[in-house]
Design a protein around this motif. Structure first.
Motif, PDB file in Angstrom:
ATOM      1  N   LYS B   9       2.524  -9.320  -6.351  1.00 47.84           N
ATOM      2  CA  LYS B   9       1.754  -8.897  -7.513  1.00 47.84           C
ATOM      3  C   LYS B   9       2.599  -9.053  -8.752  1.00 47.84           C
ATOM      4  O   LYS B   9       3.667  -8.479  -8.871  1.00 47.84           O
ATOM      5  CB  LYS B   9       1.317  -7.427  -7.366  1.00 47.84           C
ATOM      6  CG  LYS B   9       0.412  -6.970  -8.459  1.00 47.84           C
ATOM      7  CD  LYS B   9      -0.902  -7.708  -8.419  1.00 47.84           C
ATOM      8  CE  LYS B   9      -1.687  -7.480  -9.691  1.00 47.84           C
ATOM      9  NZ  LYS B   9      -2.698  -8.521  -9.914  1.00 47.84           N
ATOM     10  N   PHE B  11       2.619  -8.711 -12.940  1.00 44.34           N
ATOM     11  CA  PHE B  11       1.906  -8.192 -14.105  1.00 44.34           C
ATOM     12  C   PHE B  11       2.431  -8.895 -15.336  1.00 44.34           C
ATOM     13  O   PHE B  11       3.627  -9.000 -15.539  1.00 44.34           O
ATOM     14  CB  PHE B  11       2.163  -6.679 -14.253  1.00 44.34           C
ATOM     15  CG  PHE B  11       1.452  -5.862 -13.228  1.00 44.34           C
ATOM     16  CD1 PHE B  11       2.173  -5.137 -12.295  1.00 44.34           C
ATOM     17  CD2 PHE B  11       0.070  -5.805 -13.203  1.00 44.34           C
ATOM     18  CE1 PHE B  11       1.517  -4.374 -11.345  1.00 44.34           C
ATOM     19  CE2 PHE B  11      -0.584  -5.040 -12.255  1.00 44.34           C
ATOM     20  CZ  PHE B  11       0.141  -4.322 -11.322  1.00 44.34           C
ATOM     21  N   LEU B  72      -6.943  -3.437  -6.710  1.00 45.23           N
ATOM     22  CA  LEU B  72      -6.190  -4.462  -7.424  1.00 45.23           C
ATOM     23  C   LEU B  72      -6.225  -5.746  -6.608  1.00 45.23           C
ATOM     24  O   LEU B  72      -6.190  -5.713  -5.378  1.00 45.23           O
ATOM     25  CB  LEU B  72      -4.739  -3.975  -7.537  1.00 45.23           C
ATOM     26  CG  LEU B  72      -3.978  -4.207  -8.833  1.00 45.23           C
ATOM     27  CD1 LEU B  72      -4.754  -3.678 -10.008  1.00 45.23           C
ATOM     28  CD2 LEU B  72      -2.634  -3.516  -8.744  1.00 45.23           C
ATOM     29  N   HIS B  73      -6.292  -6.900  -7.287  1.00 42.47           N
ATOM     30  CA  HIS B  73      -6.223  -8.172  -6.571  1.00 42.47           C
ATOM     31  C   HIS B  73      -4.774  -8.647  -6.527  1.00 42.47           C
ATOM     32  O   HIS B  73      -4.107  -8.670  -7.553  1.00 42.47           O
ATOM     33  CB  HIS B  73      -7.047  -9.230  -7.308  1.00 42.47           C
ATOM     34  CG  HIS B  73      -8.510  -8.957  -7.300  1.00 42.47           C
ATOM     35  ND1 HIS B  73      -9.187  -8.532  -6.196  1.00 42.47           N
ATOM     36  CD2 HIS B  73      -9.438  -9.060  -8.288  1.00 42.47           C
ATOM     37  CE1 HIS B  73     -10.465  -8.388  -6.495  1.00 42.47           C
ATOM     38  NE2 HIS B  73     -10.642  -8.689  -7.745  1.00 42.47           N
TER      39      HIS B  73
END
Lengths: 266, 328, 258
Positions: B9, B11, B72-73
């Motif tokens: 993940k 961001f 969340l993806h």
């Protein structure tokens, strides 16, 4: 989750909310009356001006009262059923939106049943104004009894339009988190502006109020037909079409915002 | 049951501008800073396991959980719960998932507790008979009857947590995610909840993933623990072997009868090459630290026996907290 | 010195939000713009007395800007909140009189609002409607006095509203009721002389006209400076009321424990 089961779910929410509110019956009724009185003072302000001058750009006191009433009732319908959309900011700040994503239904449908808001004060105020203005105009022969179902009809389409505006505004929250300032503009300011005939404002402003933030379609445009016989009967079905269009556009925008939220978090 | 394959993940946060109109300029900036919150995590959880998921704040714990629940993806990688992908089929996955967020309640704030259950039952299409049966069970196990009619906002933290647990189990999910369920609770409440969790895991075979900062939760409930640090899985195994792997020394307090001598090579603080370290000495008592992986218990006793006549020996295993700190 | 510190802290606390406040100003300016449009519409059809169309626009512009000084004051000066949390007992224990303490904080707030809200908003109107500034320098002096008086009156009114929080949980009703009164009796949207006779009488028996109407009239160049005596009398009256209220408040807290 079918439509029917969602409706039955929402109905349950309504029943339980009313039941728990009713426990404080006296307090509740009193508070509603006071709220109604205080809100009517906004219209009284304009009524005083109209009392002195007679009309604003050819719009009489009753007609303007009608504009106020329809706008209030449309807003009340929207906020009673979907108040949490307006308060999306809180869900974004607290992370409560994540909770809704763990429910087996679309987020919006999980959001709405979080709260059922009983706005008796607004209903009283709007209802009273509607009755007063229609009664006055019927007595003067301006409108007939058909105005009553027509008014109820546009209150519903108006609520759909206000809901769409509210939803689209809230969707910005997925990018900015804080949406209060924007809501001040698209909901409070726009709504107040549309309580008066749009012909008062410069062209750029009335265009915005008809196309970008279409509050003008909630009360002003239908009133042209219902109260003054202008435009034509096609206005009413066209309004339904416009409301539907607004709804579809804002739903698409909401879905887009939600995907964005799910990829970048809060 | 839960299959996580190399999920990552990233961001992208906008670089915050300084100076005038900083807020506005940041909104329109094209400069982004990439932060990797989760750097490629894989694990596999079998049905019926009770797994602890721990890590320091900001390590990527909640990000991982959010990816598992479909909130969340992931930027890349695959997640599968019960064979379904939570991002593509969120609603189906969620139907079989129970989630409890310790800090927030999922109940309706102004309504009595029982009303929340009615609404939730409708949400998850739980029919009347099942609802009554399950609520009856939970009411007993969690002692909910006492505040059945109370509005949620008037409940104490312990009561609210119990009510939330029952709510999460109402639709009989196979998998449960618990995010800090015992935070802020007093000893009794904690015990009550741990008892319930152990029960549903052992007797009803529920798969449970527990994130917590309370090490007692892990020790008492989990047979397996995963440690995440800096976006990566730094440990995945049983609680027991975690202790051993870390190799924190056991503290032994020895009381001698009569005179004793500590041999030369064990004296001195800075002597790291010997397995026994003397950390203190008072009257007849000596405190030492030994790593029991370097020297087994029998050999330790033999060595101590050479120092003098043993009267009493007290052994303290490293605190699980300290073990965890070492991992972090 | 203490009071100045209290005020400047309140001022400074707001500074960090001035970006958001500026955005909010756009919405606030919109409201005034709307009201001005209404009067422009009216002016096209009717003669507007002493003011004329341009005068009425100026009237709206000034009252809208002045709202941030004399109307948008902290609800009950924060007392209802302090009562709810129990903080009120702490506040009463301080060696400073509660009234002056809260008032100093509020002055800081009002000063901030004046600089960052009233002035920018008025500037927008000034440009949008090609307004005129007062001709005489002494007018500014009188306007300043009138506005200061208006702010002070507003502080007192809110203090009394706040004090009521000790006896009822419904003090927010008083706050909204106060706003409704301002809408109707302070010359918010319509000059007081155009109200129906009976309403005018009621208005002048209340302190409300001194909040908006009086400062606006002076600003627009009407020689209503004598009204300032009214402002003064109301200031004295409400100060006495506030001091009295503090006495009751203190006794109630001491007896009941807050």
């Amino acid at each position: 989750m079918t439509v029917r089961s969602w409706l039955s779910l929402y109905a349950l929410l309504i029943r339980t909310s009313i039941k728990s509110r009713m426990q404080y019956k006296f307090n509740f009724i009193l508070a509603s009356f006071l709220a109604a009185l205080i809100q009517i003072s906004e219209f009284l302000m304009v009524a005083i001006v109209l009392y002195k001058f007679g009309a604003i750009q050819g719009w009489s006191m009753h007609e303007i009262g009608y504009l106020f009433a329809v706008m209030t009732l449309s807003k009340t319908l929207y906020r009673t059923l979907a108040d949490e959309v307006h308060h999306l900011e809180r869900y974004l700040v607290n992370g409560e939106l994540d909770q809704l994503l763990t429910r087996p239904m679309p987020v919006l449908l999980a959001l709405m049943p979080q709260k059922f808001r009983i706005m008796l004060g607004e209903v009283l105020q709007g209802g009273f104004l509607l009755w007063w203005s229609l009664h006055g105009m019927m007595a003067a022969g301006q409108v007939g009894w058909s105005a009553v179902p027509q008014s109820l009809y546009i209150i519903v389409t108006g609520a759909v339009i206000l809901f769409s505006i509210g939803l689209a505004t809230a969707t910005f929250g997925f990018w900015t988190t804080r949406i209060t300032e924007l809501q001040n503009l698209t909901e409070d300011a726009a709504r107040t502006a549309a309580q008066y005939p749009l012909t008062l404002y410069p062209k750029w402003m009335s265009s915005i109020l008809l196309i970008v933030v279409p509050v003008g379609l909630v009360n002003y445009v239908p009133s042209l037909y219902i109260l003054r016989g202008e435009l034509g009967a096609w206005v009413l079905p066209a309004l339904a079409g416009a409301a539907l269009l607004c709804l579809i556009l804002s739903l698409k925008f909401w879905q887009f915002g939600l995907t964005k939220y799910q990829s970048t978090g809060s | 049951m839960i299959e996580v394959s190399n999920i990552r993940k990233e961001f992208k946060t906008p670089v915050v501008k300084e100076g005038r109109f900083s807020g506005l300029r940041t909104l329109f900036t094209r400069e982004y800073r990439t932060k990797e919150a989760v750097k490629g995590i894989s694990f596999h959880v079998e049905p019926g396991e009770f797994v602890g998921y721990i890590g320091p704040n900001g390590a990527g714990k909640s990000t991982t959980i959010k990816m598992l629940t479909g909130i969340l993806h992931p930027t890349s990688g695959r997640v599968s719960i019960g064979g379904l992908n939570p991002h593509k089929e969120r609603r189906s996955v969620v139907n079989n998932l129970g989630v409890v967020f310790g800090q927030r309640s999922q109940l309706w704030w102004d309504l009595p507790v029982k009303d929340s259950y009615d609404i939730l039952a409708k949400m998850y299409s739980v029919d009347q008979a099942d609802k009554e049966r399950r609520l009856g069970q939970f009411a007993e196990l969690l002692d909910l009857r006492a505040f059945w009619e109370t509005p949620v906002r008037k409940l104490s933290l312990g009561q609210r947590m119990r009510a939330d647990l029952a709510a999460a189990m109402l639709h009989d999910p196979d998998v449960l995610f618990l995010d800090e369920p015992t935070i802020g609770l007093d000893v009794n409440a904690k015990r009550n909840i741990r008892h319930f969790l152990k029960l549903i895991n052992e007797q009803f075979g529920k798969t449970i993933l527990l994130t917590t900062h309370d090490m007692d939760d892990i020790e008492q409930l989990c047979n397996r623990v995963m440690v995440i640090n800096n976006g990566e899985l730094s440990y995945d195994g049983t609680v027991k072997s975690l202790r051993e792997t870390i190799g924190l020394p056991t503290v032994i307090t020895v009381t001698f009868r009569g005179p004793f001598v500590i041999p030369e090579q064990f004296q001195g603080e800075g002597n790291l090459s010997v397995p026994i370290r003397v950390t203190g000495s008072l009257d007849n008592t000596v405190t030492i630290e030994v790593n029991r992986r370097e020297m087994n218990t029998l050999d330790i006793f033999k060595e101590l026996g050479r120092w003098g006549e043993l009267d009493d020996i007290d052994m303290e295993d490293p605190d699980f907290e300290d073990v965890i700190h070492k991992v972090y | 010195m203490l009071y100045f510190t209290l005020a400047s802290k309140a001022y400074a606390r707001n500074l960090q939000y001035r970006g958001a406040h500026m955005v909010h100003n756009v919405a606030s300016a919109m409201f005034g713009f709307m009201y001005a449009c209404i009067w422009l519409g009216l002016g096209a059809d009717y003669a507007l007395g002493d003011y004329g169309t341009q005068g009425m626009v100026g009237y709206i512009a000034f009252t809208q800007a002045a709202l941030w000084v004399s109307s948008f004051v902290t609800n009950g000066l924060g007392i209802p909140q302090a009562v709810r949390t129990g903080h009120i007992s702490l506040d009463l224990m301080r060696p400073v009189h509660l009234f002056s303490h809260l008032m100093a904080k509020e002055w800081g707030q009002i000063a901030y609002q004046f600089v960052y809200k009233s002035i920018p908003i008025y500037l927008v109107y000034y440009v949008a409607f090609s307004l005129q500034l007062p001709g005489k320098a002494v007018t500014f002096l009188y306007v300043a006095i009138a506005l200061a008086g208006a702010a002070y009156l507003s502080i007192c009114i809110n203090y009394l509203i706040g004090a009521s929080a000790l006896w009822t949980t419904e003090s927010s009703w008083l706050y909204w009721g106060n706003h409704a009164m301002i809408n109707l009796l302070a010359g918010f949207f319509i000059p007081i002389e155009w109200l129906p006779g009976w309403l005018q009488t009621i208005a002048w028996w209340s302190p409300y006209p001194y909040l908006l109407y009086v400062p606006t009239r002076i600003y627009l160049g009407f020689d209503d400076v004598s009204h300032l005596w009214g402002t003064l009398s109301w200031c004295v009256l409400l100060t006495l009321a506030s001091l009295l209220a503090t006495g009751f408040l203190r006794r109630k807290v001491e007896v009941q424990g807050g």
